[in-house]
Design an enzyme around this catalytic site. Structure first.
Site, short mmCIF file in Angstrom:
data_model
loop_
_atom_site.label_atom_id
_atom_site.label_comp_id
_atom_site.label_asym_id
_atom_site.label_seq_id
_atom_site.Cartn_x
_atom_site.Cartn_y
_atom_site.Cartn_z
N TYR A 1 4.09 1.46 28.90
CA TYR A 1 3.14 0.34 28.82
C TYR A 1 3.62 -0.82 29.69
O TYR A 1 2.88 -1.32 30.53
CB TYR A 1 3.03 -0.09 27.36
N GLU B 1 5.91 -1.04 32.15
CA GLU B 1 5.96 -0.79 33.59
C GLU B 1 4.57 -0.44 34.13
O GLU B 1 4.24 -0.77 35.27
CB GLU B 1 6.95 0.34 33.92
N LYS C 1 1.79 -1.77 33.07
CA LYS C 1 1.10 -3.05 33.23
C LYS C 1 1.69 -3.85 34.39
O LYS C 1 0.98 -4.58 35.08
CB LYS C 1 1.18 -3.86 31.93
N VAL D 1 0.14 -7.64 12.29
CA VAL D 1 -0.84 -8.40 11.51
C VAL D 1 -1.71 -7.45 10.69
O VAL D 1 -1.89 -7.62 9.48
CB VAL D 1 -1.71 -9.31 12.41
N SER D 2 -2.21 -6.40 11.35
CA SER D 2 -3.07 -5.45 10.62
C SER D 2 -2.26 -4.71 9.55
O SER D 2 -2.72 -4.56 8.41
CB SER D 2 -3.75 -4.49 11.59
N GLN E 1 13.01 -11.57 14.24
CA GLN E 1 12.36 -11.54 15.55
C GLN E 1 11.08 -12.38 15.49
O GLN E 1 10.44 -12.47 14.44
CB GLN E 1 12.06 -10.09 15.99
N ARG F 1 9.44 -14.19 21.46
CA ARG F 1 8.32 -14.24 22.40
C ARG F 1 7.49 -15.48 22.13
O ARG F 1 7.06 -15.71 21.01
CB ARG F 1 7.46 -12.99 22.24
N1 UDP Z 1 6.59 -5.12 12.83
C1 UDP Z 1 6.98 -5.08 11.50
N2 UDP Z 1 6.23 -4.33 10.63
C2 UDP Z 1 5.12 -3.64 11.02
C3 UDP Z 1 4.72 -3.69 12.38
C4 UDP Z 1 5.50 -4.44 13.25
O1 UDP Z 1 7.97 -5.70 11.10
O2 UDP Z 1 4.49 -3.00 10.18
C5 UDP Z 1 7.36 -5.95 13.77
C6 UDP Z 1 7.77 -5.22 15.04
O3 UDP Z 1 9.02 -4.59 14.89
C7 UDP Z 1 7.81 -6.35 16.05
C8 UDP Z 1 6.75 -7.33 15.55
O4 UDP Z 1 6.51 -7.01 14.19
O5 UDP Z 1 9.06 -6.99 16.05
C9 UDP Z 1 5.45 -7.28 16.34
O6 UDP Z 1 5.02 -5.93 16.40
P1 UDP Z 1 3.60 -5.52 16.98
O7 UDP Z 1 3.54 -4.03 17.02
O8 UDP Z 1 2.52 -6.20 16.23
O9 UDP Z 1 3.55 -6.11 18.45
P2 UDP Z 1 4.56 -6.11 19.70
O10 UDP Z 1 5.89 -5.52 19.29
O11 UDP Z 1 3.88 -5.29 20.74
O12 UDP Z 1 4.67 -7.53 20.04
#
Ligand code: UDP
Length: 315
Positions: free
Chosen positions: A147, A149, A151, A190-191, A211, A281
């Protein structure tokens, strides 16, 4: 009124964008292979006389006979759960071959292309917050590389078509969007947290929860994408589109617990994500503010409330 093509139009961002463009009076062609998108997201839109759905995969050349003025390319699996593993090669193909097909089609139509790029361009960033000038810290052979690389290469191709073939381009780097029409199974935080809270399952934080991410509500994002698309020709981007309010994943879980009044427990699990999961981030959105006069206006509690109401209806 413009003729607008939205690739990835049945996905979370695409379907919200199609809806807004129809409200603005445009004709919208929504193109998708429905790999991660869903026809449910466009059920209402299909009734609109200015809306058309085309089933197509952008790794094949695009042959639409209608003249198109603008193209938003949102076609790509965007959740790590969807793009890693078995579908990783398809993900890179979608990014790289997909954008070539779109640009070739755009040139024939003299259309402007807006590419949905991503904060993943920055990898696990060593600069904080991330400005567009930062080149990133991406592991080219890791689990997320298909994803990230893909993008990054799509941005390269956009700029080469711009320099050598006069393509009209815009690049938006999108930071963690959320809101209605997210797929309940797509694995994003979030979901996942909202569905877990509403169904009284444990809310599972991967790792320490220290994080951070910065979450942008879908309506703000769509407004930003439309502003970028309609900006002066000289504004190519890349431009960060995101909400600079940064919070830890633990803090996000607490907010969702309190907004849903759930009995769910928050638990931690190790190793559900790869070692390339970015630690921090947060977008620097100075360029979006200055060049597009755009900034997000939806607070996290307000956006989460709308998203919770959406999930209550569909789960
Ligand atoms: N994450 C989590 N529980 C979950 C899904 C994700 O703790 O059920 C954490 C994941 O390890 C990451 C952050 O939430 O550090 C954001 O994950 P997401 O998949 O939403 O987006 P991305 O990593 O692409 O920013």
């Amino acid at each position: 009124m413009k003729n607008i093509l939205v690739t990835g139009g049945t996905g979370f961002i695409g379907s919200n964008l199609c809806k807004k463009l129809l409200q603005q009076g445009h004709k919208v062609i929504c193109l998708d292979n429905n790999y991660t998108g869903s026809l449910n997201n466009i059920k209402e839109l299909k009734k609109h006389p200015n809306f058309r759905f085309v089933f197509h995969d952008i790794i094949n050349p695009i042959n639409i006979r209608t003249h198109i003025d603008q193209i938003y390319n949102l076609a790509c699996p965007a959740s790590p759960t969807a793009y890693k593993g078995a579908h990783s090669i398809l993900t890179t193909k979608t990014c790289v071959i997909g954008i070539i097909n779109i640009l070739e089609f755009a040139i024939k139509n003299n259309a402007t292309v807006l590419q949905a790029s991503t904060s993943e361009i920055y990898g696990d960033p060593l600069e904080h917050p991330q400005k567009e000038t930062y080149w990133g810290n991406v592991n080219p052979i890791g689990d997320r590389a298909c994803y990230d690389e893909g993008k990054r290469c799509a941005e390269t191709i956009m700029f080469d078509y711009h320099r050598h073939k006069n393509a009209k381009i815009k690049i938006a780097r999108i930071f963690n969007a959320y809101g209605p029409n997210m797929n309940k199974n797509d694995g994003r935080v979030v979901s996942n947290f909202i569905v877990q809270a509403l169904t009284n399952q444990n809310i599972v934080i991967y790792g320490s929860g220290k994080q951070t991410r910065s979450f942008c509500y879908i309506d703000d994002l769509v407004r930003g994408l439309i502003k970028l698309m309609n900006s002066a020709k000289s504004i190519t981007g890349p431009i960060n589109i995101g909400n600079p309010e940064e919070l830890t994943i633990k803090a996000l879980s607490e907010k969702i617990v309190s907004l849903t009044n759930t009995k769910s427990k928050v638990i931690h699990k190790q190793s559900l994500r790869d070692k390339d999961d970015p630690n921090r981030r947060k977008p620097d959105i100075t360029n979006a503010k200055v060049l597009l006069k755009w900034e997000p206006t939806t607070s996290l509690p307000e956006g989460l409330k709308n998203t919770i109401e959406y999930f209550k209806l569909i789960i």
